[in-house]
Design a protein around this motif. Structure first.
Motif, PDB file in Angstrom:
ATOM      1  N   PHE A 185       0.844  -1.192   0.000  1.00 14.32           N
ATOM      2  CA  PHE A 185       0.000   0.000   0.000  1.00 14.32           C
ATOM      3  C   PHE A 185       0.880   1.242   0.000  1.00 14.32           C
ATOM      4  CE2 PHE A 185      -3.191  -3.025   1.310  1.00 14.32           C
ATOM      5  CZ  PHE A 185      -4.305  -2.557   0.648  1.00 14.32           C
ATOM      6  N   GLU A 186       0.688   2.079  -1.012  1.00 14.50           N
ATOM      7  CA  GLU A 186       1.391   3.362  -1.063  1.00 14.50           C
ATOM      8  C   GLU A 186       0.764   4.307  -0.041  1.00 14.50           C
ATOM      9  OE1 GLU A 186       2.185   6.855  -4.319  1.00 14.50           O
ATOM     10  OE2 GLU A 186       2.287   4.772  -4.998  1.00 14.50           O
ATOM     11  N   TYR A 187      -0.570   4.283   0.024  1.00 15.58           N
ATOM     12  CA  TYR A 187      -1.267   5.034   1.056  1.00 15.58           C
ATOM     13  C   TYR A 187      -2.639   4.426   1.308  1.00 15.58           C
ATOM     14  CZ  TYR A 187      -3.048   7.565  -3.091  1.00 15.58           C
ATOM     15  OH  TYR A 187      -3.569   7.895  -4.302  1.00 15.58           O
ATOM     16  N   CYS A 188      -3.136   4.679   2.496  1.00 15.52           N
ATOM     17  CA  CYS A 188      -4.445   4.206   2.946  1.00 15.52           C
ATOM     18  C   CYS A 188      -4.804   5.106   4.118  1.00 15.52           C
ATOM     19  CB  CYS A 188      -4.346   2.741   3.371  1.00 15.52           C
ATOM     20  SG  CYS A 188      -5.848   2.094   4.113  1.00 15.52           S
ATOM     21  N   PHE A 189      -5.667   6.095   3.872  1.00 15.60           N
ATOM     22  CA  PHE A 189      -5.942   7.054   4.939  1.00 15.60           C
ATOM     23  C   PHE A 189      -7.349   7.618   4.877  1.00 15.60           C
ATOM     24  CE2 PHE A 189      -4.094   9.572   1.492  1.00 15.60           C
ATOM     25  CZ  PHE A 189      -4.983  10.634   1.400  1.00 15.60           C
ATOM     26  N   LEU A 190      -7.753   8.139   6.017  1.00 12.38           N
ATOM     27  CA  LEU A 190      -8.988   8.883   6.181  1.00 12.38           C
ATOM     28  C   LEU A 190      -8.571  10.320   6.449  1.00 12.38           C
ATOM     29  CD1 LEU A 190     -12.018   9.297   6.843  1.00 12.38           C
ATOM     30  CD2 LEU A 190     -11.519   8.453   9.134  1.00 12.38           C
ATOM     31  N   LYS A 191      -9.087  11.234   5.655  1.00  9.53           N
ATOM     32  CA  LYS A 191      -8.719  12.646   5.823  1.00  9.53           C
ATOM     33  C   LYS A 191      -9.956  13.441   6.212  1.00  9.53           C
ATOM     34  CE  LYS A 191      -6.349  16.512   4.267  1.00  9.53           C
ATOM     35  NZ  LYS A 191      -5.023  16.921   4.243  1.00  9.53           N
ATOM     36  N   TYR A 238     -16.655  17.491   5.989  1.00  4.75           N
ATOM     37  CA  TYR A 238     -16.097  16.835   4.802  1.00  4.75           C
ATOM     38  C   TYR A 238     -14.926  15.925   5.177  1.00  4.75           C
ATOM     39  CZ  TYR A 238     -14.141  16.131   0.144  1.00  4.75           C
ATOM     40  OH  TYR A 238     -13.658  15.562  -1.013  1.00  4.75           O
ATOM     41  N   LYS A 239     -15.181  14.614   5.078  1.00  2.00           N
ATOM     42  CA  LYS A 239     -14.150  13.594   5.280  1.00  2.00           C
ATOM     43  C   LYS A 239     -14.135  12.716   4.053  1.00  2.00           C
ATOM     44  CE  LYS A 239     -14.473  12.945  10.277  1.00  2.00           C
ATOM     45  NZ  LYS A 239     -14.798  11.993  11.340  1.00  2.00           N
ATOM     46  N   TYR A 240     -12.963  12.178   3.753  1.00  2.00           N
ATOM     47  CA  TYR A 240     -12.892  11.240   2.635  1.00  2.00           C
ATOM     48  C   TYR A 240     -11.823  10.188   2.889  1.00  2.00           C
ATOM     49  CZ  TYR A 240      -8.881  13.962   0.922  1.00  2.00           C
ATOM     50  OH  TYR A 240      -7.670  14.610   0.795  1.00  2.00           O
ATOM     51  N   VAL A 299     -13.158   9.137  -1.603  1.00  2.00           N
ATOM     52  CA  VAL A 299     -14.536   8.672  -1.420  1.00  2.00           C
ATOM     53  C   VAL A 299     -15.131   9.523  -0.289  1.00  2.00           C
ATOM     54  CG1 VAL A 299     -16.035   6.745  -0.811  1.00  2.00           C
ATOM     55  CG2 VAL A 299     -13.907   6.320  -2.074  1.00  2.00           C
ATOM     56  N   PRO A 300     -16.108  10.372  -0.597  1.00  2.00           N
ATOM     57  CA  PRO A 300     -16.633  11.274   0.438  1.00  2.00           C
ATOM     58  C   PRO A 300     -17.645  10.588   1.344  1.00  2.00           C
ATOM     59  CG  PRO A 300     -17.739  11.711  -1.634  1.00  2.00           C
ATOM     60  CD  PRO A 300     -16.697  10.635  -1.908  1.00  2.00           C
ATOM     61  N   THR A 301     -17.703  11.054   2.566  1.00  2.00           N
ATOM     62  CA  THR A 301     -18.690  10.560   3.517  1.00  2.00           C
ATOM     63  C   THR A 301     -20.094  10.737   2.954  1.00  2.00           C
ATOM     64  OG1 THR A 301     -17.251  11.178   5.344  1.00  2.00           O
ATOM     65  CG2 THR A 301     -19.533  10.798   5.890  1.00  2.00           C
ATOM     66  N   SER A 302     -20.334  11.824   2.247  1.00  2.00           N
ATOM     67  CA  SER A 302     -21.674  12.118   1.731  1.00  2.00           C
ATOM     68  C   SER A 302     -22.180  11.026   0.792  1.00  2.00           C
ATOM     69  CB  SER A 302     -21.685  13.472   1.016  1.00  2.00           C
ATOM     70  OG  SER A 302     -20.772  13.469  -0.067  1.00  2.00           O
TER      71      SER A 302
END
Length: 165
Positions: free
Chosen positions: A26-32, A38-40, A122-125
């Motif tokens: 995995f290069e990256y795997c995060f929740l921002k 607004y979270k994605y 991928v947005p929470t919405s």
């Protein structure tokens, strides 16, 4: 008298793991969290053994009841190439869950895969709409657990945690 109920989904965590480092990483795997509303999620897996000509994946939906327990859905898509290559042949339940993340990634085509796989922002919405308006789910803490398999062996594990309140 009409009663209106408002629900809201929020991501709480994401975890990614490769079972075989020779095959992928995995290069990256995060929740921002950009702000309060607004979270994605973004995920990118680098594939070291290309091309991928066949794969399968297992999806399990878990709900927290004094620990996470399987909730309603647990299915395996045996031929991932066929599933991705022919959208009209998809089972409605499998399509429903694939569409949570599919539109945000680069895996919407037939095999072979000659590139890394990503899911971007991928947005929470989007998840909120699917879990509250499209097919309402009960409140609670959920885990979307996806295991990708190559030749029947687990390759990657992606766990997305969230709360529907």
């Amino acid at each position: 008298m009409k009663i209106k109920v408002n629900s809201k989904f929020e991501f709480t965590n994401v975890k990614c793991e490769c079972a075989d480092e020779k095959f992928c990483g995995f290069e990256y795997c995060f929740l921002k969290s950009v702000n309060r509303s607004y979270k994605y999620i973004s995920i990118k897996v680098n594939l070291h053994k290309l091309p991928i000509t066949n794969f399968s994946f297992n999806f399990v939906l878990w709900k927290r009841f004094n620990g996470y327990k399987p909730f309603l859905y647990n299915f395996t898509i045996e031929n991932g190439c066929k599933f991705l290559g022919n959208p009209k042949s998809r089972n409605p339940v499998q399509k429903y869950f694939f569409d949570f993340f599919g539109p945000y990634g680069n895996m919407n085509h037939k095999c072979p895969f000659n590139h890394d796989i990503f899911i971007e922002k991928v947005p929470t919405s989007s998840i909120d709409y699917r879990l509250t308006k499209l097919l309402p789910f009960p409140e609670g803490d959920y885990l979307f657990d996806v295991t990708w398999l190559i030749l029947g062996k687990p390759c990657t594990y992606v766990k997305v945690y969230g709360t529907l309140s």
